[in-house]
Design an enzyme around this catalytic site. Structure first.
Site, PDB file in Angstrom:
ATOM      1  N   ASP A 169       0.795  -1.251   0.104  1.00  0.00           N
ATOM      2  CA  ASP A 169       0.041  -0.050   0.059  1.00  0.00           C
ATOM      3  C   ASP A 169       0.765   1.374   0.003  1.00  0.00           C
ATOM      4  OD1 ASP A 169      -1.830   2.046   0.626  1.00  0.00           O
ATOM      5  OD2 ASP A 169      -2.958   0.682   1.922  1.00  0.00           O
TER       6      ASP A 169
ATOM      7  N   HIS B 221      -0.278   4.472  -0.392  1.00  0.00           N
ATOM      8  CA  HIS B 221      -0.726   5.862   0.148  1.00  0.00           C
ATOM      9  C   HIS B 221      -0.171   6.649   1.302  1.00  0.00           C
ATOM     10  CE1 HIS B 221      -4.128   3.806  -1.976  1.00  0.00           C
ATOM     11  NE2 HIS B 221      -4.468   4.891  -2.490  1.00  0.00           N
TER      12      HIS B 221
HETATM   13  C1  B12 Z   1      -4.223   9.877  -3.877  1.00  0.00           C
HETATM   14  C2  B12 Z   1      -4.843   8.519  -3.959  1.00  0.00           C
HETATM   15  C3  B12 Z   1      -3.867   7.636  -4.735  1.00  0.00           C
HETATM   16  C4  B12 Z   1      -2.594   7.902  -5.075  1.00  0.00           C
HETATM   17  C5  B12 Z   1      -1.591   7.654  -4.016  1.00  0.00           C
HETATM   18  C6  B12 Z   1      -0.364   8.533  -4.162  1.00  0.00           C
HETATM   19  C7  B12 Z   1       0.232   8.529  -2.705  1.00  0.00           C
HETATM   20  N1  B12 Z   1       1.658   8.065  -2.840  1.00  0.00           N
HETATM   21  O1  B12 Z   1      -0.267   8.711  -1.715  1.00  0.00           O
HETATM   22  C8  B12 Z   1      -2.524   6.790  -6.204  1.00  0.00           C
HETATM   23  C9  B12 Z   1      -3.053   7.246  -7.450  1.00  0.00           C
HETATM   24  C10 B12 Z   1      -0.959   6.358  -6.359  1.00  0.00           C
HETATM   25  C11 B12 Z   1      -3.579   5.703  -5.635  1.00  0.00           C
HETATM   26  C12 B12 Z   1      -3.437   4.442  -5.900  1.00  0.00           C
HETATM   27  C13 B12 Z   1      -4.381   3.543  -5.387  1.00  0.00           C
HETATM   28  N2  B12 Z   1      -5.367   3.815  -4.744  1.00  0.00           N
HETATM   29 CO1  B12 Z   1      -5.935   5.532  -4.015  1.00  0.00          CO
HETATM   30  N3  B12 Z   1      -6.633   6.932  -3.463  1.00  0.00           N
HETATM   31  C14 B12 Z   1      -6.182   8.276  -3.469  1.00  0.00           C
HETATM   32  C15 B12 Z   1      -6.990   8.971  -2.826  1.00  0.00           C
HETATM   33  C16 B12 Z   1      -7.845   9.752  -4.023  1.00  0.00           C
HETATM   34  C17 B12 Z   1      -6.655  10.031  -1.766  1.00  0.00           C
HETATM   35  C18 B12 Z   1      -5.649   9.383  -0.554  1.00  0.00           C
HETATM   36  C19 B12 Z   1      -5.211  10.322   0.287  1.00  0.00           C
HETATM   37  O2  B12 Z   1      -4.278  10.826   0.325  1.00  0.00           O
HETATM   38  N4  B12 Z   1      -6.020  11.205   1.017  1.00  0.00           N
HETATM   39  C20 B12 Z   1      -5.816  12.186   1.997  1.00  0.00           C
HETATM   40  C21 B12 Z   1      -5.427  11.444   3.231  1.00  0.00           C
HETATM   41  C22 B12 Z   1      -4.870  12.423   4.261  1.00  0.00           C
HETATM   42  O3  B12 Z   1      -6.570  10.955   3.773  1.00  0.00           O
HETATM   43  P1  B12 Z   1      -6.801   9.146   4.183  1.00  0.00           P
HETATM   44  O4  B12 Z   1      -5.644   8.540   3.251  1.00  0.00           O
HETATM   45  O5  B12 Z   1      -8.165   8.937   3.817  1.00  0.00           O
HETATM   46  O6  B12 Z   1      -6.426   9.050   5.730  1.00  0.00           O
HETATM   47  C23 B12 Z   1      -7.119   9.767   6.696  1.00  0.00           C
HETATM   48  C24 B12 Z   1      -7.949   8.576   7.405  1.00  0.00           C
HETATM   49  O7  B12 Z   1      -7.951   7.507   6.597  1.00  0.00           O
HETATM   50  C25 B12 Z   1      -7.246   8.444   8.566  1.00  0.00           C
HETATM   51  N5  B12 Z   1      -6.370   7.335   8.834  1.00  0.00           N
HETATM   52  C26 B12 Z   1      -5.546   6.628   8.086  1.00  0.00           C
HETATM   53  N6  B12 Z   1      -4.904   5.662   8.612  1.00  0.00           N
HETATM   54  C27 B12 Z   1      -5.311   5.978  10.000  1.00  0.00           C
HETATM   55  C28 B12 Z   1      -5.016   5.308  11.037  1.00  0.00           C
HETATM   56  C29 B12 Z   1      -5.435   5.524  12.460  1.00  0.00           C
HETATM   57  C30 B12 Z   1      -5.270   4.767  13.501  1.00  0.00           C
HETATM   58  C31 B12 Z   1      -6.607   6.427  12.505  1.00  0.00           C
HETATM   59  C32 B12 Z   1      -7.193   6.833  13.655  1.00  0.00           C
HETATM   60  C33 B12 Z   1      -7.135   7.205  11.210  1.00  0.00           C
HETATM   61  C34 B12 Z   1      -6.167   6.826  10.131  1.00  0.00           C
HETATM   62  O8  B12 Z   1      -6.520   9.502   8.930  1.00  0.00           O
HETATM   63  C35 B12 Z   1      -6.317  10.319   7.597  1.00  0.00           C
HETATM   64  C36 B12 Z   1      -6.638  11.836   7.869  1.00  0.00           C
HETATM   65  O9  B12 Z   1      -7.744  11.845   8.353  1.00  0.00           O
HETATM   66  C37 B12 Z   1      -8.142   8.103  -2.355  1.00  0.00           C
HETATM   67  C38 B12 Z   1      -9.516   8.459  -2.055  1.00  0.00           C
HETATM   68  C39 B12 Z   1      -9.973   9.428  -1.232  1.00  0.00           C
HETATM   69  N7  B12 Z   1     -10.431  10.658  -1.603  1.00  0.00           N
HETATM   70  O10 B12 Z   1      -9.731   9.163  -0.169  1.00  0.00           O
HETATM   71  C40 B12 Z   1      -8.004   6.953  -3.069  1.00  0.00           C
HETATM   72  C41 B12 Z   1      -8.234   5.593  -2.571  1.00  0.00           C
HETATM   73  C42 B12 Z   1      -7.436   5.341  -0.880  1.00  0.00           C
HETATM   74  N8  B12 Z   1      -7.187   4.612  -3.495  1.00  0.00           N
HETATM   75  C43 B12 Z   1      -7.773   3.392  -3.692  1.00  0.00           C
HETATM   76  C44 B12 Z   1      -7.488   2.421  -4.298  1.00  0.00           C
HETATM   77  C45 B12 Z   1      -8.462   1.388  -4.731  1.00  0.00           C
HETATM   78  C46 B12 Z   1      -6.322   2.591  -5.031  1.00  0.00           C
HETATM   79  C47 B12 Z   1      -5.488   1.529  -6.265  1.00  0.00           C
HETATM   80  C48 B12 Z   1      -5.691   0.184  -5.704  1.00  0.00           C
HETATM   81  C49 B12 Z   1      -5.993   2.034  -7.340  1.00  0.00           C
HETATM   82  C50 B12 Z   1      -5.638   1.094  -8.495  1.00  0.00           C
HETATM   83  N9  B12 Z   1      -6.698   0.196  -8.876  1.00  0.00           N
HETATM   84  O11 B12 Z   1      -4.761   1.084  -8.902  1.00  0.00           O
HETATM   85  C51 B12 Z   1      -3.978   2.081  -5.877  1.00  0.00           C
HETATM   86  C52 B12 Z   1      -3.300   1.281  -5.002  1.00  0.00           C
HETATM   87  C53 B12 Z   1      -1.835   1.577  -5.175  1.00  0.00           C
HETATM   88  C54 B12 Z   1      -1.111   0.956  -3.828  1.00  0.00           C
HETATM   89  N10 B12 Z   1      -0.370  -0.068  -4.243  1.00  0.00           N
HETATM   90  O12 B12 Z   1      -1.412   1.234  -2.671  1.00  0.00           O
HETATM   91  C55 B12 Z   1      -9.206   3.328  -2.933  1.00  0.00           C
HETATM   92  C56 B12 Z   1      -9.518   2.349  -1.549  1.00  0.00           C
HETATM   93  C57 B12 Z   1     -10.689   1.740  -1.585  1.00  0.00           C
HETATM   94  C58 B12 Z   1     -10.856   1.134  -0.526  1.00  0.00           C
HETATM   95  N11 B12 Z   1     -10.091   0.995   0.358  1.00  0.00           N
HETATM   96  O13 B12 Z   1     -12.005   0.344  -0.353  1.00  0.00           O
HETATM   97  C59 B12 Z   1      -9.505   4.963  -2.448  1.00  0.00           C
HETATM   98  C60 B12 Z   1     -10.358   5.125  -1.219  1.00  0.00           C
HETATM   99  C61 B12 Z   1     -10.574   5.350  -3.825  1.00  0.00           C
HETATM  100  C62 B12 Z   1     -11.630   4.689  -3.773  1.00  0.00           C
HETATM  101  N12 B12 Z   1     -12.780   5.646  -3.249  1.00  0.00           N
HETATM  102  O14 B12 Z   1     -11.897   3.788  -4.393  1.00  0.00           O
HETATM  103  N13 B12 Z   1      -4.417   6.362  -4.738  1.00  0.00           N
END
Ligand code: B12
Lengths: 135, 400
Positions: free
Chosen positions: A12, A14
């Site tokens: 992963d 992200h």
């Molecule tokens: C940017 C992004 C990417 C970028 C990542 C770039 C990078 N190096 O970071 C790229 C384009 C490379 C990418 C790839 C993929 N992605 Co992507 N990506 C995103 C996206 C649009 C934003 C993620 C992000 O950075 N958010 C900003 C951060 C701050 O937020 P966050 O990650 O959600 O984290 C928050 C919470 O989750 C929480 N949190 C996280 N960890 C923890 C731990 C604890 C203890 C706590 C309390 C809270 C917490 O805190 C954070 C802040 O509030 C999301 C969609 C979305 N809008 O969220 C999809 C998403 C995460 N990706 C997804 C997927 C499926 C993929 C791919 C598999 C796509 C593919 N088929 O190729 C690949 C996987 C690659 C891999 N090997 O991991 C899915 C995951 C689906 C799921 N879990 O059901 C999402 C949700 C999109 C979707 N709706 O389908 N991705």
């Protein structure tokens, strides 16, 4: 000072949440060991052993967390780990899922605290509360 | 003023004068000194002791056993440093399993104990002491958490304590351990009884050959048609060495830049022929490879010129295989980034360019799935060794 090992598990990449978690934990006064993205479960456990950490905080964003969870119990038993608190958060399932369904499942795998799509600060507040109740 | 350079190998001795290089097979019935004097006595008499420089790769290699707290940090870091210092790892012990771990039968040259970042204590206890009671070793070095150093020093005689190889941020700190191991290795090779006698011939310090080769790497591109990143493969009688630039390792291990070296102790074509054949037979590609070279498995049992050439080709293949991604237990080099492969050592006297090219081509196609191959440079007249030797000369004091 409490020690936290954190990182993003499995295949992963992200990274954004991981950076935020690192900064937020430090701001809250934790000593952080950040293993970054693409971290295997064994590396997490090993890092907790080497640093004598109090908390293992695992993130998983791409939905694959469940796949490797069965290894957790096994790896935990490999080392005489002290009382490490196991926390997991992020997107813990593929597609739609409810926190109330996922939490019991992940707890049965050996996690103490589970945060599916929970806002980071809410989660960290909860972790702090849990830790102070424990001690 | 002209100099005489001598390299004492496990199989033959090379002698380099201005007029060129000659080589002689070792006579194992004699000790090295007698052997050399018999063969080259008249050459020696033409040079002053100050102008004679000797290096040795005979019977090189130290063995280590590593005892560490976890696979991902302690053991991984220590293994990496040991590899990079040219030490052979005979076994590793995971500390949580130490009570069930077997004891190495042979005498271990150096035991490395590591675990924990500084600041944590009571990592090691009586279980370590009990284990050590049951093994034989010549040196023991501790590179784990500083908190446990006192306890361990009190109970382990002659324990050498160095800085923790695990930094407070869980990164690797190579410095002190690498220097310690490199010095042990160096001291071992030149401290061997029969090597010591060679000081009768030279007034200069005797170095280990890999050390000499490593020194020349930074100048290699000035002397050869070499583009970075490159590796140097030195296939000898008893061991095969590979020297590589750090650019080729994209480990999550953060370390100093420069060149490193791996030694494959039992991958030589003469003295460790059996192990080489064994390794070859256990390789998944070997039959395809032999077919590609238009020979059958029987060639491996033969004692012919042709068999020797095949063995040398096999050893090139096996060395590349060992550092490729297919063999994750070992250090993994990013061979897809490689621009140049330099071959040196006895192999350049046997194989022709086309044979080397063929085997490297096979490797890249089959293992790497890449159809173009790096540029190949053959160091036919041991120029790498000569550069390293000449570069050595005035700097160090004789310290033995
Ligand atoms: C940017 C992004 C990417 C970028 C990542 C770039 C990078 N190096 O970071 C790229 C384009 C490379 C990418 C790839 C993929 N992605 Co992507 N990506 C995103 C996206 C649009 C934003 C993620 C992000 O950075 N958010 C900003 C951060 C701050 O937020 P966050 O990650 O959600 O984290 C928050 C919470 O989750 C929480 N949190 C996280 N960890 C923890 C731990 C604890 C203890 C706590 C309390 C809270 C917490 O805190 C954070 C802040 O509030 C999301 C969609 C979305 N809008 O969220 C999809 C998403 C995460 N990706 C997804 C997927 C499926 C993929 C791919 C598999 C796509 C593919 N088929 O190729 C690949 C996987 C690659 C891999 N090997 O991991 C899915 C995951 C689906 C799921 N879990 O059901 C999402 C949700 C999109 C979707 N709706 O389908 N991705």
């Amino acid at each position: 000072m409490m020690k936290v090992v954190t990182g993003v598990v499995g295949n992963d990449i992200h990274v954004v949440a991981n950076r935020l978690i690192d900064i937020s934990l430090q701001a809250r006064g934790f000593e952080v060991f950040n293993l970054g993205v693409n971290t295997s479960l064994e590396e997490f456990i090993d890092a907790a052993v080497e640093t004598d950490a109090d908390i293992l905080l695992i993130s998983s964003l791409n939905g694959e967390a469940e796949g490797w969870c069965r290894d957790l119990q096994f790896l935990r038993s490999e080392y005489a780990l002290k009382d490490v608190t196991f926390v997991i958060g992020g997107n813990l399932a593929v597609g739609e899922a409810k926190q109330s369904d996922l939490a019991p499942k992940y707890k049965s795998y050996g996690f103490d605290l589970v945060f599916h799509q929970v806002d980071l600060n809410t989660g960290l507040d909860e972790i702090e509360r849990y830790m102070s109740e424990r001690s | 003023m002209s100099k005489l350079l001598i390299d004492v190998g496990s199989t033959y001795v090379k002698v380099c004068q201005k007029s060129g290089i000659s080589q002689y097979f070792r006579d194992f019935k004699k000790d090295i000194y007698d052997d050399l004097v018999t063969k080259c006595g008249d050459i020696f008499s033409k040079y002053a002791k100050e102008d004679i420089f000797i290096c040795s790769s005979a019977n090189g290699g130290l063995s280590t056993l590593i005892i560490g707290l976890t696979n991902s940090f302690s053991l991984k870091f220590a293994q990496n440093i040991a590899f990079n210092s040219g030490i052979n790892i005979i076994d590793t012990v995971l500390y949580s399993k130490i009570e069930e771990s077997k004891y190495p039968a042979e005498l271990v040259d150096v035991v490395i104990v590591v675990g924990g970042i500084d600041g944590i204590g009571n990592v090691f206890d009586k279980r370590l002491l009990d284990y050590l009671q049951n093994i034989r070793y010549s040196n023991i070095v501790y590179v784990g958490t500083s908190q446990d150093a006192g306890f361990l020093s009190m109970h382990i005689p002659a324990l050498k304590v160095l800085g923790n190889i695990i930094t407070p941020k869980l990164h690797i700190n190579e410095g002190e351990l690498k220097e310690y191991l490199t010095n042990l290795y160096q001291a071992d090779i030149v401290g061997k009884e029969d090597i010591k006698h060679l000081y009768a011939l030279t007034a200069n310090q005797i170095y280990s050959t890999p050390y000499v080769v490593n020194r020349s790497l930074s100048q290699i591109d000035a002397n050869f048609d070499v583009v970075n990143p490159f590796i140097v493969i030195d296939i000898g009688g008893a061991t095969t060495d590979i020297h590589y630039s750090h650019d080729l390792v994209r480990d999550n291990i953060v370390s100093e830049s420069g060149y490193d070296r791996l030694v494959f102790k039992k991958l030589g074509v003469y003295k460790s022929r059996e192990t080489l054949i064994f390794a070859a037979k256990n390789n998944e590609f070997v039959y395809e490879l032999l077919a590609y070279l238009h020979v059958t498995e029987n060639i491996l049992e033969e004692e012919s010129e042709k068999a020797l050439r095949i063995l040398m080709q096999l050893s090139i293949f096996l060395v590349l295989y060992k550092v490729s991604r297919l063999n994750p237990q070992y250090v993994t080099l990013h061979l897809e980034l490689l621009e140049t492969i330099v071959l040196t050592g006895g192999i350049t006297k046997v194989l022709v360019f086309e044979e080397v090219e063929a085997i490297i081509g096979f490797f890249y196609k089959k293992v790497m799935n890449i159809h173009s191959i790096p540029n190949i440079v053959m160091d036919f007249d041991y120029a790498i060794w000569t550069i390293g030797m000449e570069d050595n000369e005035p700097k160090e004091q004789k310290c033995l």
